[in-house]
Design a protein around this motif. Structure first.
Motif, PDB file in Angstrom:
ATOM      1  N   LEU A  36       0.823  -1.206   0.000  1.00  0.00           N
ATOM      2  CA  LEU A  36       0.000   0.000   0.000  1.00  0.00           C
ATOM      3  C   LEU A  36       0.857   1.255   0.000  1.00  0.00           C
ATOM      4  N   ARG A 121      -7.178   6.202  -5.538  1.00  0.00           N
ATOM      5  CA  ARG A 121      -7.078   5.080  -4.614  1.00  0.00           C
ATOM      6  C   ARG A 121      -8.201   4.102  -4.807  1.00  0.00           C
ATOM      7  N   GLU A 122      -9.363   4.663  -5.035  1.00  0.00           N
ATOM      8  CA  GLU A 122     -10.506   3.783  -5.216  1.00  0.00           C
ATOM      9  C   GLU A 122     -10.303   2.890  -6.419  1.00  0.00           C
ATOM     10  N   LEU A 125      -7.750   0.194  -5.437  1.00  0.00           N
ATOM     11  CA  LEU A 125      -8.318  -0.830  -4.564  1.00  0.00           C
ATOM     12  C   LEU A 125      -9.376  -1.638  -5.313  1.00  0.00           C
TER      13      LEU A 125
ATOM     14  N   ARG B  26      -8.997   1.040   2.976  1.00  0.00           N
ATOM     15  CA  ARG B  26      -7.695   1.554   2.606  1.00  0.00           C
ATOM     16  C   ARG B  26      -6.973   2.140   3.809  1.00  0.00           C
TER      17      ARG B  26
END
Lengths: 156, 156
Positions: A36, A121-122, A125, B26
DNA sequence: ACCCAATACCTAACCATGTAAAGTAATCTT
DNA sequence: AAGATTACTTTACATGGTTAGGTATTGGGT
């Protein structure tokens, strides 16, 4: 999750976790963190991004609040803030009531950037979650509170 | 903040993960990583410990294997190995067959240290896992393969 | 009113650990 | 045998964590 192995012995400490599972869990969590950290949305580092989100969450926050919130030392926050201020993403002003406090907030540009990162980020992920089956995804979300509890800083 | 977004590109978000859950996941995973990094068993840093375990797992490994396995660049591994060799925990010798390869293994002292760390980690994790209910613990272990899949480096 | 301790932040210096780029030695290919 | 490839190391740099110590502000005790 459908596995329901019952605690046959009934003893509370019979909950002994298999050695192997412990190792595996530890290793996986560590690795996840590394992965991450590396997925940094082109431009800002992980620490800076994390700090921006903390600011957004606590706005308006003092530097000390942020340090505590991020679980990091004040000097570390100061340096990161310097960088973010330089970049025009964050505003730092003196609290008129107690001028020792540095009051921190996102600028318009900062908020915009935050939202851009959020979207990015979405996507990331989502792409990764796409590899999971529905059950797996469901289980993962179900375990979220457990993960949160795990990193809740209590026990030293 | 409860928007469910279903992006173009289609199929992947047909599952409609809630925006909020994504953010939460996250953030939690990132935080977990930070917490775990900080729990370093008095003496060796996280990176060195992680490397020692990788060595143990792949023994006998070349430096390149370790870099790949740790998802880290070769120079980073070289430096960490230097340190571990200095400390007498790791042996590095040339592969007699292909002398470009550095063959890495744990020394007796290294193996001993590894086991000490293992115990210590278990204590730490156990302490934290003790805060979970039986169901939570179970769910967590059940989700392990999912977490492993998540950090499996495939998608860029 | 004044001093002094506490508070909040900053600066400075250090360390660990990631990177990319260039260097070196060994091996393989033609 | 020459040149390309491979595997590791060296070098130089960036980031982000730490501790130690400095500065300005506040507020309480005398």
């Amino acid at each position: 999750m459908t596995v329901t192995r019952s605690t046959a012995g009934g003893r509370r400490n019979s909950r002994r976790i298999r050695h192997e599972d412990l190792v595996r869990l530890r290793m996986t969590l560590g690795r996840l963190g590394r992965v991450l950290r590396q997925q940094n949305d082109d431009g800002l580092s992980y620490a800076l991004i994390s700090l921006m989100f903390a600011i957004h969450r606590m706005q308006p926050a003092t530097a000390g609040d942020l340090a505590a919130g991020e679980g990091v030392s004040p000097p570390s926050v100061t340096r990161s803030l310097n960088r973010l201020v330089e970049l025009g993403l964050v505003a730092r002003e003196a609290d008129p009531v107690d001028r020792r406090n540095a009051v921190i907030s996102l600028t318009a540009a900062g908020e915009q950037e935050r939202q851009r990162i959020l979207r990015s980020r979405e996507v990331w992920l989502s792409d990764h979650l796409a590899r999971l089956t529905d059950e797996q995804l469901h289980a993962l979300l179900g375990v979220l509170p457990v993960l949160e509890l795990l990193c809740d800083p209590e026990l030293p």
